[in-house]
Design a protein around this motif. Structure first.
Motif, short mmCIF file in Angstrom:
data_model
loop_
_atom_site.label_atom_id
_atom_site.label_comp_id
_atom_site.label_asym_id
_atom_site.label_seq_id
_atom_site.Cartn_x
_atom_site.Cartn_y
_atom_site.Cartn_z
N UNK A 115 0.85 -1.17 0.01
CA UNK A 115 -0.02 -0.01 -0.01
C UNK A 115 0.78 1.21 -0.07
N UNK A 116 1.75 1.35 -0.92
CA UNK A 116 2.81 2.12 -1.04
C UNK A 116 2.13 3.41 -2.08
N UNK A 117 1.54 4.53 -1.63
CA UNK A 117 1.10 5.58 -2.24
C UNK A 117 2.17 6.52 -2.67
N UNK A 118 3.13 6.39 -2.00
CA UNK A 118 4.29 7.48 -2.46
C UNK A 118 5.11 7.37 -3.70
N UNK A 119 5.17 5.63 -4.22
CA UNK A 119 5.79 5.52 -5.21
C UNK A 119 7.32 5.21 -4.92
N UNK A 120 7.77 5.26 -3.86
CA UNK A 120 9.27 4.83 -3.46
C UNK A 120 9.45 3.57 -3.76
N UNK A 345 7.90 5.96 -16.33
CA UNK A 345 7.02 6.57 -17.14
C UNK A 345 5.74 6.93 -16.61
N UNK A 346 5.09 5.94 -16.31
CA UNK A 346 3.64 5.90 -15.86
C UNK A 346 3.45 6.71 -14.74
N UNK A 347 4.38 6.41 -13.99
CA UNK A 347 4.28 6.77 -12.29
C UNK A 347 4.76 8.18 -12.04
N UNK A 348 5.89 8.60 -13.02
CA UNK A 348 6.34 9.81 -12.97
C UNK A 348 6.14 11.01 -13.96
N UNK A 349 5.82 10.66 -15.06
CA UNK A 349 5.68 11.48 -16.06
C UNK A 349 4.14 11.68 -16.86
N UNK A 350 3.70 10.35 -16.89
CA UNK A 350 2.21 10.42 -17.48
C UNK A 350 1.30 9.28 -16.80
N UNK A 351 0.77 9.52 -15.78
CA UNK A 351 0.04 8.75 -15.11
C UNK A 351 -1.25 8.27 -15.78
N UNK A 352 -1.81 8.97 -16.79
CA UNK A 352 -2.98 8.49 -17.62
C UNK A 352 -2.38 7.98 -18.78
N UNK A 404 10.31 -12.54 -0.59
CA UNK A 404 9.96 -13.45 0.49
C UNK A 404 9.07 -12.77 1.39
N UNK A 405 9.41 -11.75 1.72
CA UNK A 405 8.56 -10.87 2.83
C UNK A 405 7.12 -10.58 2.36
N UNK A 406 6.97 -10.27 1.24
CA UNK A 406 5.62 -9.86 0.40
C UNK A 406 5.04 -10.83 0.41
N UNK A 407 5.49 -12.20 0.17
CA UNK A 407 4.67 -13.49 0.14
C UNK A 407 4.38 -14.36 1.23
N UNK A 408 5.38 -14.02 2.22
CA UNK A 408 5.13 -15.06 3.54
C UNK A 408 5.26 -14.20 4.66
N UNK A 409 5.64 -12.95 4.64
CA UNK A 409 5.82 -12.14 5.83
C UNK A 409 4.62 -11.27 6.48
N UNK A 410 4.68 -11.22 7.58
CA UNK A 410 3.23 -10.21 8.13
C UNK A 410 4.15 -9.11 8.95
N UNK A 411 3.11 -8.05 9.05
CA UNK A 411 3.65 -7.02 9.63
C UNK A 411 4.71 -6.19 9.19
N UNK A 412 4.88 -6.36 7.82
CA UNK A 412 5.93 -5.63 7.28
C UNK A 412 5.49 -4.30 6.62
N UNK A 413 6.15 -3.22 6.79
CA UNK A 413 5.66 -1.78 6.35
C UNK A 413 6.46 -1.74 4.97
N UNK A 414 5.80 -0.64 4.55
CA UNK A 414 6.15 0.10 3.11
C UNK A 414 7.52 0.55 3.35
N UNK A 415 7.89 1.16 4.63
CA UNK A 415 8.97 1.66 5.09
C UNK A 415 10.30 0.74 5.23
N UNK A 416 9.76 -0.25 5.70
CA UNK A 416 10.68 -1.36 5.93
C UNK A 416 11.00 -2.04 4.54
#
Length: 458
Positions: A115-120, A345-352, A404-416
Motif C-alpha cells: 500500500x505504497x502511495x508514495x511510489x518509493x 514513465x507512467x508513475x512519474x511522467x504520464x499517469x494517464x 519473500x517478505x511480501x509473499x510470506x511475511x506479516x506486519x511488514x511496512x512499506x518503509x521497511x
C-alpha cells in the motif's frame, strides 16, 4: 568461411521464422509484457530456464570448472536446489498474488502489496532492475563479441554491436509470446548441444564411460583455494537470488493456470539438471584436453566444438551460444523496458498513459537499455563471469528479501520494505570495492542486512 556463414544465417533464419509465426497483431501492453497470462506449462518451463542460463552455461561456468576444479560444482548445486524451491514455493504464490493486484511487474506488485502511495518502492525497485540488468545484458553482449570473433575472426567490438542489431528487431516482433516460443526452441536445442559435446569428447579422448575417470589426476581436479566453507557460501550465494530474479518470476506470472505449475516445475528442473551436468562435464573434459594457460578458459566449449566437428556443423552447434544469449538478453531487456514504461514513465511522467502509449515507451526503452549495455561491454574489459555474477548477486540482494517478505511475511511496512530493498541494492553494488570481497560473495551480507532492515524498520 562459406560453411560458417551458411550455418550462422540458417540459425538466424530459424529464429526469425519462429518470431513471425508467433507474432500477434494488435497487441496491448499486457500482451507484450506478460502474454496476457496465457502460457501453457511447457512454454512456462522453458521460458523460465532457457532465459535464465544464457551463454553463461557454455562459456563462464565451464571456465570456472576448468580454472578452479570440482569446487565450482557448488554453483550448479546451488542453482538446481534453489530453483526447485523456487518452483515449489514462490512460483504458485507469485502467480496468484500478482493477478490479484493486477500487477504486470514486480515493482507494481510491491507497491500494491505494501500500500505504497508514495511510489518509493516502485521507483527504487525499477532503478535496481535497470542498474543490474544493464550489467547483465552487457555480459551477454560480451559473450557474443567473443563468439563472433572466434568463429569469423571479426573484431570483438563489431561483434558486440552486431549483437545489438540482432536482438532489438527480434524483441520488436512480438514481445512476451514470441520470447516464450523462442525459449522453447532454444531450450531443446541448447540441451541437445550441451549433451552432444561431452559425449563426443569421449570419443575424442578415445575412451569409454567406464575409463573416463582415468583421464583425470588430482592435479586436474583441484579443490577450491578458498576456505572449506566457501563452496557452501557459493551454494547460497548463487541459489538465493532465484527467489527474486524478475526475469524468472515474470515467467511464473505468465502461466495460464496455477494448477499447471507442478508440471512446469518437473519439466524445467529436469532440463536444468541435464544442462548443468553437461556443462560440468565440458569443463572437466577441458582440463583433460588442454593445459592450463594454453587457451582462454572461457573458450573451452568453443575449442572443443571446433576440434570435434566440421566447419558447418561446429558453427551451427556454436549458434546455441548465440541463441541462448539472444533469448536471455531479450527477456532481460523486456523486463527493464517494461519497468521503465510502467514504473517510471507512467508513475512519474504520464499517469494517464494509454496502453498504446506505454507500448511505444517500452519499445523506445529497449533502444536505451541496449545502447548502455553495449557501451559497458565495449569499455569494461571484465570477464563474462564477473559481469554475470555482479548482476546476479545484485538482483538477488535487491529483490529476494522483499519477495519473500511480501509473499510470506506479516506486519511488514512499506518503509521497511523500501529500506530492505535499498540496503540490499547498495551493499551488492559496492561490495566488490572492498579488499575482503573475495572471501565472501556479496549476496550473503547484502541478503542478511536487507532482511534485517525489513524487520527492524517500521
Amino acid at each position: 568461411m562459406a560453411a560458417e556463414l551458411t550455418a550462422f544465417f540458417l540459425y538466424l533464419a530459424i529464429l526469425i521464422l519462429i518470431g513471425i509465426l508467433s507474432y500477434k497483431r494488435g497487441q496491448t501492453s499486457d500482451d507484450f509484457m506478460l502474454g496476457s497470462r496465457g502460457m501453457n506449462f511447457y512454454l512456462t518451463a522453458f521460458a523460465a530456464h532457457a532465459s535464465d542460463m544464457s551463454s553463461w552455461i557454455f562459456l563462464a561456468y565451464p571456465a570456472a570448472i576448468f580454472t578452479s576444479g570440482v569446487g565450482s560444482i557448488s554453483i550448479a548445486v546451488g542453482l538446481t536446489t534453489f530453483m526447485f524451491l523456487n518452483w515449489q514455493f514462490i512460483a504458485p504464490k507469485i502467480r496468484i498474488e500478482t493477478e490479484k493486484f493486477n500487477s504486470l511487474t514486480l515493482s507494481s506488485f510491491f507497491e500494491s502489496r505494501f500500500s505504497d502511495s508514495s511510489g518509493i518502492l516502485r521507483i527504487f525497485s525499477s532503478l535496481a532492475c535497470i542498474i543490474f540488468f544493464t550489467v547483465y545484458i552487457s555480459g551477454g553482449l560480451a559473450s557474443l563479441g567473443l563468439l563472433l570473433h572466434k568463429i569469423f575472426g571479426i573484431p570483438y567490438g563489431f561483434g558486440v554491436i552486431f549483437g545489438v542489431f540482432v536482438i532489438i528487431p527480434y524483441l520488436f516482433i512480438g514481445g512476451y509470446v514470441t520470447l516464450a516460443w523462442t525459449d522453447c526452441f532454444q531450450g531443446l536445442f541448447l540441451l541437445a548441444v550441451i549433451l552432444l559435446v561431452p559425449i563426443s569428447a569421449i570419443y575424442l579422448l578415445d575412451a569409454s564411460f567406464i575409463n573416463v575417470p582415468s583421464f583425470f589426476t588430482p592435479e586436474q581436479l583441484p579443490l577450491p583455494q578458498q576456505s572449506w566453507y566457501y563452496p557452501i557460501l557459493q551454494i547460497f550465494a548463487w541459489g538465493l537470488p532465484y527467489f527474486g530474479l524478475p526475469h524468472v518470476l515474470t515467467k511464473f506470472m505468465g502461466i495460464s493456470d496455477v494448477k499447471e505449475m507442478s508440471k512446469a516445475k518437473w519439466v524445467g528442473i529436469s532440463w536444468q539438471v541435464m544442462a548443468l551436468c553437461g556443462a560440468t562435464i565440458i569443463g572437466l573434459f577441458g582440463k583433460a584436453l588442454y593445459t592450463f594457460g594454453s587457451i582462454d578458459p572461457e573458450h573451452v566449449f568453443v575449442e572443443m566444438v571446433t576440434a570435434m566437428f566440421p566447419a558447418f556443423l561446429s558453427t551451427f552447434i556454436l549458434c546455441a551460444i548465440l541463441g541462448a544469449t539472444i533469448t536471455c538478453m531479450d527477456s532481460q531487456i523486456l523486463v527493464v523496458a517494461t519497468s521503465m514504461a510502467e514504473d517510471l514513465y507512467k508513475k512519474l511522467i504520464h499517469k494517464e498513459a494509454s496502453s498504446r502509449e506505454l507500448l511505444l515507451v517500452t519499445r523506445w526503452s529497449i533502444f536505451i537499455v541496449a545502447g548502455i549495455a553495449c557501451t559497458i561491454a565495449l569499455l569494461s574489459g571484465q570477464s563474462i563471469m564477473t559481469l554475470v555474477s555482479y548482476s546476479w548477486f545484485g538482483l538477488g540482494a535487491s529483490f529476494t528479501p522483499i519477495v519473500l517478505f511480501s509473499l510470506f511475511g506479516k506486519n511488514v511496512t512499506k518503509t521497511g520494505a523500501a529500506a530492505g530493498l535499498i540496503t540490499g541494492c547498495v551493499i551488492a553494488a559496492i561490495w566488490p570495492l572492498f579488499p575482503f570481497a573475495a572471501a565472501c560473495p556479496s549476496m550473503i551480507p547484502a541478503f542478511l542486512l536487507s532482511c534485517l532492515m525489513i524487520r527492524l524498520v517500521k
